[in-house]
Design an enzyme around this catalytic site. Structure first.
Site, PDB file in Angstrom:
ATOM      1  CD1 TRP A 155      -6.792 -11.056 -48.869  1.00 52.44           C
ATOM      2  CD2 TRP A 155      -7.779 -12.711 -49.987  1.00 52.44           C
ATOM      3  NE1 TRP A 155      -8.055 -10.644 -49.191  1.00 52.44           N
ATOM      4  CE2 TRP A 155      -8.691 -11.640 -49.875  1.00 52.44           C
ATOM      5  CE3 TRP A 155      -8.186 -13.867 -50.666  1.00 52.44           C
ATOM      6  CZ2 TRP A 155      -9.969 -11.687 -50.392  1.00 52.44           C
ATOM      7  CZ3 TRP A 155      -9.461 -13.901 -51.184  1.00 52.44           C
ATOM      8  CH2 TRP A 155     -10.340 -12.826 -51.050  1.00 52.44           C
ATOM      9  CG  HIS A 176      -9.966 -11.422 -45.456  1.00 51.25           C
ATOM     10  ND1 HIS A 176     -10.728 -11.691 -46.552  1.00 51.25           N
ATOM     11  CD2 HIS A 176      -9.717 -12.637 -44.898  1.00 51.25           C
ATOM     12  CE1 HIS A 176     -10.929 -12.992 -46.663  1.00 51.25           C
ATOM     13  NE2 HIS A 176     -10.327 -13.582 -45.667  1.00 51.25           N
ATOM     14  NE  ARG A 202      -4.836  -8.557 -47.303  1.00 54.37           N
ATOM     15  CZ  ARG A 202      -5.813  -8.038 -48.000  1.00 54.37           C
ATOM     16  NH1 ARG A 202      -5.553  -7.443 -49.146  1.00 54.37           N
ATOM     17  NH2 ARG A 202      -7.051  -8.110 -47.581  1.00 54.37           N
ATOM     18  CD  GLN A 216      -9.447  -6.098 -44.548  1.00 49.18           C
ATOM     19  OE1 GLN A 216     -10.091  -7.059 -44.128  1.00 49.18           O
ATOM     20  NE2 GLN A 216      -8.983  -6.037 -45.787  1.00 49.18           N
ATOM     21  CB  VAL A 259     -19.788 -11.206 -51.886  1.00 48.97           C
ATOM     22  CG1 VAL A 259     -19.666 -10.887 -50.418  1.00 48.97           C
ATOM     23  CG2 VAL A 259     -18.574 -10.714 -52.653  1.00 48.97           C
ATOM     24  CB  ALA A 313     -20.274  -9.288 -46.123  1.00 53.98           C
TER      25      ALA A 313
HETATM   26  C1  FA5 Z   1     -10.857  -8.018 -48.648  1.00 53.43           C
HETATM   27  O1  FA5 Z   1      -9.949  -8.135 -47.830  1.00 53.43           O
HETATM   28  C2  FA5 Z   1     -12.210  -8.585 -48.459  1.00 53.43           C
HETATM   29  N1  FA5 Z   1     -12.207  -9.397 -47.281  1.00 53.43           N
HETATM   30  C3  FA5 Z   1     -13.220  -7.456 -48.369  1.00 53.43           C
HETATM   31  C4  FA5 Z   1     -14.634  -7.930 -48.452  1.00 53.43           C
HETATM   32  C5  FA5 Z   1     -15.334  -8.169 -47.288  1.00 53.43           C
HETATM   33  C6  FA5 Z   1     -15.266  -8.085 -49.673  1.00 53.43           C
HETATM   34  C7  FA5 Z   1     -16.660  -8.586 -47.330  1.00 53.43           C
HETATM   35  C8  FA5 Z   1     -16.556  -8.507 -49.731  1.00 53.43           C
HETATM   36  C9  FA5 Z   1     -17.243  -8.751 -48.568  1.00 53.43           C
HETATM   37  P1  FA5 Z   1      -9.456  -6.430 -50.174  1.00 53.43           P
HETATM   38  O2  FA5 Z   1      -8.249  -7.248 -50.248  1.00 53.43           O
HETATM   39  O3  FA5 Z   1      -9.816  -5.666 -51.409  1.00 53.43           O
HETATM   40  O4  FA5 Z   1     -10.737  -7.264 -49.755  1.00 53.43           O
HETATM   41  O5  FA5 Z   1      -9.302  -5.389 -48.977  1.00 53.43           O
HETATM   42  C10 FA5 Z   1     -10.364  -4.586 -48.514  1.00 53.43           C
HETATM   43  C11 FA5 Z   1      -9.883  -3.165 -48.235  1.00 53.43           C
HETATM   44  O6  FA5 Z   1      -8.762  -3.217 -47.361  1.00 53.43           O
HETATM   45  C12 FA5 Z   1      -9.384  -2.424 -49.473  1.00 53.43           C
HETATM   46  O7  FA5 Z   1     -10.445  -1.802 -50.141  1.00 53.43           O
HETATM   47  C13 FA5 Z   1      -8.437  -1.429 -48.880  1.00 53.43           C
HETATM   48  O8  FA5 Z   1      -9.150  -0.316 -48.370  1.00 53.43           O
HETATM   49  C14 FA5 Z   1      -7.848  -2.186 -47.722  1.00 53.43           C
HETATM   50  N2  FA5 Z   1      -6.564  -2.774 -48.088  1.00 53.43           N
HETATM   51  C15 FA5 Z   1      -6.337  -3.873 -48.827  1.00 53.43           C
HETATM   52  N3  FA5 Z   1      -5.019  -4.145 -48.926  1.00 53.43           N
HETATM   53  C16 FA5 Z   1      -4.392  -3.174 -48.232  1.00 53.43           C
HETATM   54  C17 FA5 Z   1      -3.015  -2.897 -47.927  1.00 53.43           C
HETATM   55  N4  FA5 Z   1      -2.031  -3.671 -48.331  1.00 53.43           N
HETATM   56  N5  FA5 Z   1      -2.732  -1.824 -47.171  1.00 53.43           N
HETATM   57  C18 FA5 Z   1      -3.746  -1.038 -46.721  1.00 53.43           C
HETATM   58  N6  FA5 Z   1      -5.045  -1.246 -46.945  1.00 53.43           N
HETATM   59  C19 FA5 Z   1      -5.372  -2.303 -47.701  1.00 53.43           C
END
Ligand code: FA5
Length: 345
Positions: A155, A176, A202, A216, A259, A313
């Site tokens: 992140w 997140h 981010r 999110q 997780v 989650a």
């Molecule tokens: C997370 O942020 C974890 N907190 C998710 C999680 C929660 C996992 C609970 C397990 C348990 P990630 O970085 O992959 O994971 O982001 C989750 C979702 O946010 C992605 O699948 C995507 O749909 C969205 N996302 C991530 N980065 C971006 C971005 N830069 N722009 C738009 N959508 C994004």
């Protein structure tokens, strides 16, 4: 002479009432009140009258003059009003469509968030919200990502310019919505079933599927006896509610420190339907969420006994879901403020 005044007065008033158009008013004024008008001539003659008659005749003539002047003003006003209502009557074309009232509408992502929350609400989840400026503790530490852990690099974080005495920067823009897992568990006891919509940030270069500010929706369910089957069942049901039964859903193993086991969930690309294209990075799939079973360490961090409680989650991206649902090929369109794009929703 007084009789003469009365005679002129009533004749003048009668004529005035009978006038049919405003142009005639000036002629009427000249013939009674003008320099050579009949009332003016009478008034001039007052001075040559004998003393006792002069006072009476003078006051009668002056009163008559005032009456004629105010009657003239009233008549002028009548004509003006008539002209105005004629004009209005002519310009109202009742067959023309009315003026469109510019009605605002909800931003497509707000609509998407509501739809997502509604889908989970049907399955018994409660909606809560939390802070966008967050402590390192909630965003990382309590989620099993300690200082210096390489997983922090997953992140790209925007740190707040606030320094503690020992030189640390403990405040950040949440990367997140997962810190809300901790906040919810700190303040509640199981059973827990919540979804948390909100903005995240981010320090990231943007492209067709990545923004630096996006939304999110976090989900958390904790209780006794919750299994991976509950996670899969819930998320499949969610995908069916949003995309219908025909779209393909894919689960794959993924790593998130909070997780165990962890997965990501993807939907087949709306554009190429799985063949591979520029939108899906030639993979045929677009990832919409990360998920997994809540890590025992995370449960311990909030004083839940992991031998009693288990949970799952997930964290999903509503922009990506909206892209898949409506066939939008660039995430940046959502926040470019182009009304031609926004008014389609
Ligand atoms: C997370 O942020 C974890 N907190 C998710 C999680 C929660 C996992 C609970 C397990 C348990 P990630 O970085 O992959 O994971 O982001 C989750 C979702 O946010 C992605 O699948 C995507 O749909 C969205 N996302 C991530 N980065 C971006 C971005 N830069 N722009 C738009 N959508 C994004």
């Amino acid at each position: 002479m007084t009789d003469q005044v009365q005679e002129i007065r009533s004749k003048a008033l009668q004529e005035l009432e009978a006038l049919g158009d405003p142009q005639a008013l000036e002629g009427w004024r000249i013939s009674y009140l003008g320099r050579k008008g009949s009332l003016t001539r009478l008034l001039r003659g007052v001075s040559s009258l004998p003393q006792e008659e002069r006072r009476l005749a003078g006051s009668a003539a002056n009163n008559a003059k005032r009456d004629l002047e105010s009657a003239l003003a009233r008549r002028e006003e009548d004509f003006k009003q008539q002209a105005l209502s004629r004009k209005l009557g002519e310009s109202i074309d009742v067959t023309l469509p009315g003026h469109r009232v510019p009605l605002g509408r909800l931003h497509p992502i707000t609509q998407m968030l509501r739809e997502i929350c509604q889908a989970f609400a049907q399955m018994g989840f409660q909606v809560v919200e939390g802070p966008e400026v967050e402590w390192d503790y909630y965003n990382f530490e309590a989620l099993n990502i300690p200082q210096g852990h390489p997983a922090r690099d997953m992140w790209d974080t925007l740190w707040i310019d606030y320094e503690t005495e020992d030189g640390r920067h403990p405040m950040l823009l949440r990367t997140h919505t997962s810190p809300m897992q901790i906040r919810v568990m700190e303040n509640n006891r199981p059973p827990i079933r919540v979804v948390v919509p909100g903005r995240v940030y981010r320090y990231e270069a943007t492209d067709a599927t990545h923004e630096s500010m996006f939304f999110q929706v976090e989900g958390l369910a904790v209780d006794q006896g919750i299994t991976f089957a509950d996670l899969k069942g819930t998320l499949y049901q969610f995908a069916r509610l949003l995309f219908g039964p025909d779209r393909k859903v894919r689960f794959r193993c993924d790593y998130f420190p909070f997780v165990e086991p962890g997965v990501d969930m993807s939907i087949d690309c709306f554009l190429c339907r799985g063949r591979g294209c520029r939108i899906c990075g030639e993979t045929g799939w677009i990832e919409i969420m990360g998920a997994g079973m809540v890590h025992p360490k995370v449960l311990e961090n909030v004083d839940y006994d992991p031998s009693v409680y288990t949970g799952f989650a997930f964290g999903l991206g509503p922009e990506r879901i909206a892209m898949l649902k409506y066939g939008i090929d660039d995430i940046r369109l959502f926040y470019a403020n182009d009304i031609r794009f926004l008014r389609q929703f």
